[in-house]
Design a protein around this motif. Structure first.
Motif, PDB file in Angstrom:
ATOM      1  N   TRP A 135     -16.114  88.704 -43.202  1.00  0.00           N
ATOM      2  CA  TRP A 135     -17.332  87.983 -43.406  1.00  0.00           C
ATOM      3  C   TRP A 135     -16.641  86.589 -42.617  1.00  0.00           C
ATOM      4  O   TRP A 135     -15.651  86.146 -42.570  1.00  0.00           O
ATOM      5  N   GLU A 136     -17.627  86.128 -41.866  1.00  0.00           N
ATOM      6  CA  GLU A 136     -17.622  85.086 -41.306  1.00  0.00           C
ATOM      7  C   GLU A 136     -18.706  84.069 -40.879  1.00  0.00           C
ATOM      8  O   GLU A 136     -19.768  84.477 -41.302  1.00  0.00           O
ATOM      9  N   VAL A 137     -18.841  82.891 -40.696  1.00  0.00           N
ATOM     10  CA  VAL A 137     -19.776  81.760 -40.622  1.00  0.00           C
ATOM     11  C   VAL A 137     -19.887  81.613 -39.099  1.00  0.00           C
ATOM     12  O   VAL A 137     -19.086  81.111 -38.390  1.00  0.00           O
ATOM     13  N   GLN A 138     -21.309  81.833 -38.682  1.00  0.00           N
ATOM     14  CA  GLN A 138     -21.496  81.600 -37.077  1.00  0.00           C
ATOM     15  C   GLN A 138     -22.614  80.447 -37.119  1.00  0.00           C
ATOM     16  O   GLN A 138     -23.599  80.581 -37.816  1.00  0.00           O
ATOM     17  N   HIS A 139     -22.297  79.677 -36.175  1.00  0.00           N
ATOM     18  CA  HIS A 139     -23.189  78.331 -35.956  1.00  0.00           C
ATOM     19  C   HIS A 139     -24.018  78.456 -34.835  1.00  0.00           C
ATOM     20  O   HIS A 139     -23.490  78.905 -33.740  1.00  0.00           O
ATOM     21  N   THR A 140     -25.213  77.978 -35.297  1.00  0.00           N
ATOM     22  CA  THR A 140     -26.218  78.129 -34.006  1.00  0.00           C
ATOM     23  C   THR A 140     -26.742  76.645 -34.141  1.00  0.00           C
ATOM     24  O   THR A 140     -26.356  75.751 -34.788  1.00  0.00           O
ATOM     25  N   LYS A 176     -26.907  78.311 -39.631  1.00  0.00           N
ATOM     26  CA  LYS A 176     -25.662  78.989 -39.867  1.00  0.00           C
ATOM     27  C   LYS A 176     -25.676  80.124 -40.499  1.00  0.00           C
ATOM     28  O   LYS A 176     -26.295  80.328 -41.654  1.00  0.00           O
ATOM     29  N   TYR A 177     -25.350  81.242 -39.844  1.00  0.00           N
ATOM     30  CA  TYR A 177     -25.312  82.741 -40.478  1.00  0.00           C
ATOM     31  C   TYR A 177     -23.975  82.996 -41.100  1.00  0.00           C
ATOM     32  O   TYR A 177     -23.199  82.944 -40.628  1.00  0.00           O
ATOM     33  N   LYS A 204     -22.283  85.980 -41.645  1.00  0.00           N
ATOM     34  CA  LYS A 204     -22.070  87.549 -41.251  1.00  0.00           C
ATOM     35  C   LYS A 204     -21.387  88.304 -42.043  1.00  0.00           C
ATOM     36  O   LYS A 204     -19.955  88.071 -41.930  1.00  0.00           O
ATOM     37  N   TYR A 254     -27.736  77.994 -44.427  1.00  0.00           N
ATOM     38  CA  TYR A 254     -27.309  79.082 -44.205  1.00  0.00           C
ATOM     39  C   TYR A 254     -27.980  80.197 -44.444  1.00  0.00           C
ATOM     40  O   TYR A 254     -28.688  80.398 -45.377  1.00  0.00           O
ATOM     41  N   ARG A 277     -26.821  87.517 -42.794  1.00  0.00           N
ATOM     42  CA  ARG A 277     -27.124  88.562 -41.963  1.00  0.00           C
ATOM     43  C   ARG A 277     -26.069  89.454 -42.159  1.00  0.00           C
ATOM     44  O   ARG A 277     -24.607  89.490 -41.957  1.00  0.00           O
TER      45      ARG A 277
END
Length: 259
Positions: free
Chosen positions: A72-77, A81-82, A84, A112, A115
């Protein structure tokens, strides 16, 4: 702070105004250095704290529902913040995803969102894939080690051939430089003067041509001639040892003579 703690000698100023100005400049420089450090340290602390909070609220609960998380990881937009989550196992419905989003909102993590990425692979297949990857890596490592061993054997063989050629050339040179030599033998010998650290010595055995015996010579003259010849051979041995050290690039050379 370290300088103050170690009590370094401070510079004294006659002009009190100048001393105050220098102190103010040092304070400003200290603040300029500390502010970015505090800012970056705070961001690191918040990031670690947030990841730990997500792991406790979401990931642990997700695993307890018999779902296997690959990673699992955190993706920044720009705005959100998703989180994943890559998982395998039984199908997860959207209600659970919504439940996790509500949990994040209730814990001041409204920016957060979950996803979920589900792979159509069973846990058994994942284990088999991991086993195949590990097995292939092991086989590749063994092949690499075997190739390295063959390369080392080839290198040693080439080195031994070069040494033999060098020794052969050295023995021919010795017989040209010292016509009195009848035969030269060169080999390697292991010395055990120190049991914990054995050493390899290049041993050179030289057979010298026997001098012609004079029938009319007396015993005294024969002894004197023998003594003179021994001294000459000793000098030859010293010169041969120095030559072979240079020729064979070896420090440990032992020369033994026989008449």
């Amino acid at each position: 702070m370290i300088v103050k703690y170690l009590h370094f000698h401070t510079k004294s100023y006659v002009d009190a105004a100048k001393q105050k100005r220098v102190a103010q400049i040092m304070v400003v420089m200290l603040v300029i250095v500390l502010l970015p450090s505090i800012y970056f340290l705070y961001n690191v602390y918040i990031g670690v704290k947030t990841r730990k909070q997500i792991e406790n609220l979401i990931i642990t609960d997700f695993i307890e529902r018999n779902n296997e998380v690959l990673k699992w990881e955190v993706q920044h937009t720009d705005s959100l913040k998703y989180i994943k989550i890559y998982s395998v196992g039984k199908q997860v419905d959207e209600q659970l995803v919504q439940h996790y989003n509500d949990v994040l909102t209730d814990n001041n993590l409204e920016k957060y969102k979950i996803r979920l990425v589900q792979l159509d692979v069973s846990p058994e297949e994942v284990q088999q894939i991991a086993y195949d990857i590990t097995h292939n890596l092991t086989q590749d490592m063994l092949k690499t080690m075997e190739l390295q061993k063959l390369q080392e054997q080839r290198t040693d063989s080439v080195r031994r051939q070069q040494v033999m050629l060098t020794k052969g050339s050295a023995t021919q040179d010795l017989r040209m430089l010292f016509p009195e030599i009848q035969k030269v033998q060169v080999g390697e010998m292991v010395t055990t003067s120190s049991p914990t650290k054995p050493d390899t010595v290049t041993l050179v055995m030289i057979d010298w041509v026997k001098p012609a015996k004079a029938e009319t010579a007396t015993a005294k003259s024969k002894a004197a001639e023998q003594k003179l010849r021994a001294a000459q051979v000793k000098e030859y041995e010293s010169r041969i040892k120095g030559y072979l050290r240079y020729k064979l690039q070896r420090d440990s050379v032992q020369v033994v003579s026989t008449f």
